[in-house]
Design a protein around this motif. Structure first.
Motif, short mmCIF file in Angstrom:
data_model
loop_
_atom_site.label_atom_id
_atom_site.label_comp_id
_atom_site.label_asym_id
_atom_site.label_seq_id
_atom_site.Cartn_x
_atom_site.Cartn_y
_atom_site.Cartn_z
N LYS A 147 0.84 -1.20 0.00
CA LYS A 147 0.00 0.00 0.00
C LYS A 147 0.87 1.25 0.00
O LYS A 147 0.57 2.22 -0.70
N THR A 148 1.95 1.21 0.76
CA THR A 148 2.86 2.36 0.83
C THR A 148 3.45 2.67 -0.54
O THR A 148 3.51 3.83 -0.96
N MET A 149 3.88 1.63 -1.25
CA MET A 149 4.43 1.85 -2.59
C MET A 149 3.40 2.51 -3.49
O MET A 149 3.70 3.51 -4.16
N ILE A 150 2.21 1.94 -3.53
CA ILE A 150 1.17 2.47 -4.41
C ILE A 150 0.82 3.91 -4.02
O ILE A 150 0.68 4.78 -4.88
N ASN A 151 0.70 4.17 -2.71
CA ASN A 151 0.40 5.52 -2.26
C ASN A 151 1.52 6.49 -2.63
O ASN A 151 1.25 7.64 -3.01
N ASN A 152 2.76 6.04 -2.55
CA ASN A 152 3.88 6.90 -2.97
C ASN A 152 3.85 7.17 -4.47
O ASN A 152 4.17 8.27 -4.91
N TYR A 153 3.46 6.17 -5.25
CA TYR A 153 3.32 6.38 -6.70
C TYR A 153 2.24 7.43 -6.98
O TYR A 153 2.39 8.28 -7.84
N ALA A 154 1.14 7.33 -6.22
CA ALA A 154 0.04 8.28 -6.40
C ALA A 154 0.48 9.69 -5.99
O ALA A 154 0.24 10.66 -6.71
N LYS A 155 1.13 9.81 -4.83
CA LYS A 155 1.62 11.12 -4.36
C LYS A 155 2.64 11.71 -5.32
O LYS A 155 2.68 12.91 -5.53
N GLY A 156 3.47 10.86 -5.90
CA GLY A 156 4.48 11.30 -6.86
C GLY A 156 3.91 11.55 -8.24
O GLY A 156 4.63 11.90 -9.17
N LYS A 157 2.60 11.35 -8.40
CA LYS A 157 1.89 11.55 -9.65
C LYS A 157 2.45 10.69 -10.78
O LYS A 157 2.58 11.14 -11.92
N LEU A 158 2.78 9.44 -10.44
CA LEU A 158 3.26 8.50 -11.45
C LEU A 158 2.10 7.95 -12.28
O LEU A 158 2.31 7.37 -13.34
N PHE A 159 0.89 8.08 -11.75
CA PHE A 159 -0.31 7.75 -12.51
C PHE A 159 -1.39 8.78 -12.19
O PHE A 159 -1.34 9.44 -11.16
N TYR A 160 -2.32 8.93 -13.10
CA TYR A 160 -3.36 9.94 -12.98
C TYR A 160 -4.29 9.62 -11.79
O TYR A 160 -4.34 8.48 -11.32
N PRO A 161 -5.01 10.62 -11.28
CA PRO A 161 -5.82 10.44 -10.07
C PRO A 161 -6.88 9.34 -10.17
O PRO A 161 -7.41 9.06 -11.24
N LEU A 162 -7.17 8.76 -9.02
CA LEU A 162 -8.17 7.70 -8.90
C LEU A 162 -9.58 8.29 -8.84
O LEU A 162 -9.74 9.46 -8.54
N HIS A 163 -10.55 7.44 -9.08
CA HIS A 163 -11.94 7.80 -8.89
C HIS A 163 -12.50 6.91 -7.79
O HIS A 163 -12.42 5.69 -7.88
N SER A 164 -12.99 7.52 -6.72
CA SER A 164 -13.61 6.79 -5.60
C SER A 164 -12.67 5.76 -4.98
O SER A 164 -13.09 4.66 -4.60
N LYS A 165 -11.40 6.09 -4.89
CA LYS A 165 -10.39 5.22 -4.29
C LYS A 165 -10.29 3.85 -4.97
O LYS A 165 -9.94 2.86 -4.36
N LYS A 166 -10.65 3.82 -6.24
CA LYS A 166 -10.59 2.56 -6.99
C LYS A 166 -9.64 2.71 -8.17
O LYS A 166 -9.51 3.79 -8.75
N TYR A 167 -9.02 1.59 -8.52
CA TYR A 167 -8.03 1.54 -9.59
C TYR A 167 -8.66 0.91 -10.83
O TYR A 167 -9.15 -0.22 -10.78
N SER A 168 -8.60 1.64 -11.93
CA SER A 168 -9.14 1.14 -13.19
C SER A 168 -8.14 0.17 -13.83
O SER A 168 -7.01 0.02 -13.36
N ARG A 169 -8.55 -0.45 -14.92
CA ARG A 169 -7.64 -1.32 -15.68
C ARG A 169 -6.42 -0.53 -16.14
O ARG A 169 -5.30 -1.02 -16.11
#
Length: 190
Positions: free
Chosen positions: A54-76
């Motif tokens: 979870k920490t890795m994924i959250n760091n990727y999100a904070k670092g904007k390595l992928f575009y923002p989530l919708h409703s805390k869910k990850y699309s394909r």
């Protein structure tokens, strides 16, 4: 020197999240982690190693390595991007990965972008890379064995020489990737 082919087979170098493995529904973070643990389990160095946390994924999100989530869910698309990040992180810095993926993320955030054709091409290229790697590893093993026969066959030195050769090859590929990234940066700055 013993053949390394069983090592290649044991590692199951084709570990990857296949398109058909990605559910067609959005996933919560725990489901994404489970998908990666299942998909990459054979590539773990040992049982304690974590593929994704979870920490890795959250760091990727904070670092904007992928575009923002919708409703805390990850699309394909998010899963495919996380797979790319997972592969790149052992070679490139987080900032480099962000730069590589910026254009894709920008397009994905602005519209409903389907990354499946791109990701399928990536998986196809990976398959070819694995075949090339297996042949190159065999070639390097043979060359190391030949060189060690000249030097007086010492098993430990033979293994060290092969490890050094593989690391050198890895560094050459890393430098090539960094040069491509630098070229991308120059085009963006122009």
């Amino acid at each position: 020197m013993e053949k390394r082919r069983p090592l290649i087979d044991k590692q199951i170098l084709q570990n990857q999240i296949q398109v058909e493995d990605i559910p067609k529904i959005d996933l919560y973070i725990d489901q994404v982690i489970q998908l990666f643990e299942t998909g990459f389990t054979e590539s773990k160095r040992n049982d304690k190693e974590k593929i994704l946390t979870k920490t890795m994924i959250n760091n990727y999100a904070k670092g904007k390595l992928f575009y923002p989530l919708h409703s805390k869910k990850y699309s394909r698309n998010h899963v495919m991007l996380i797979s790319l990040i997972y592969q790149m992180k052992s070679v490139l810095s987080i900032n480099d990965i962000k730069q590589v993926l910026d254009g894709i993320n920008e397009k994905a955030a602005q519209q409903d972008l389907d990354l499946q054709p791109f990701y399928t091409s990536y998986l196809h290229i990976q398959k070819g890379n694995i075949e090339s790697f297996a042949a190159e590893l065999e070639r390097q093993e043979e060359e190391v064995a030949k060189q060690m026969q000249k030097a007086g066959d010492m098993e430990e030195f033979e293994q060290v020489l092969l490890i050094a050769s593989l690391v050198h090859t890895s560094n050459l590929y890393k430098r090539a990737a960094e040069k491509l990234l630098d070229g991308m940066n120059e085009r963006v700055e122009s």
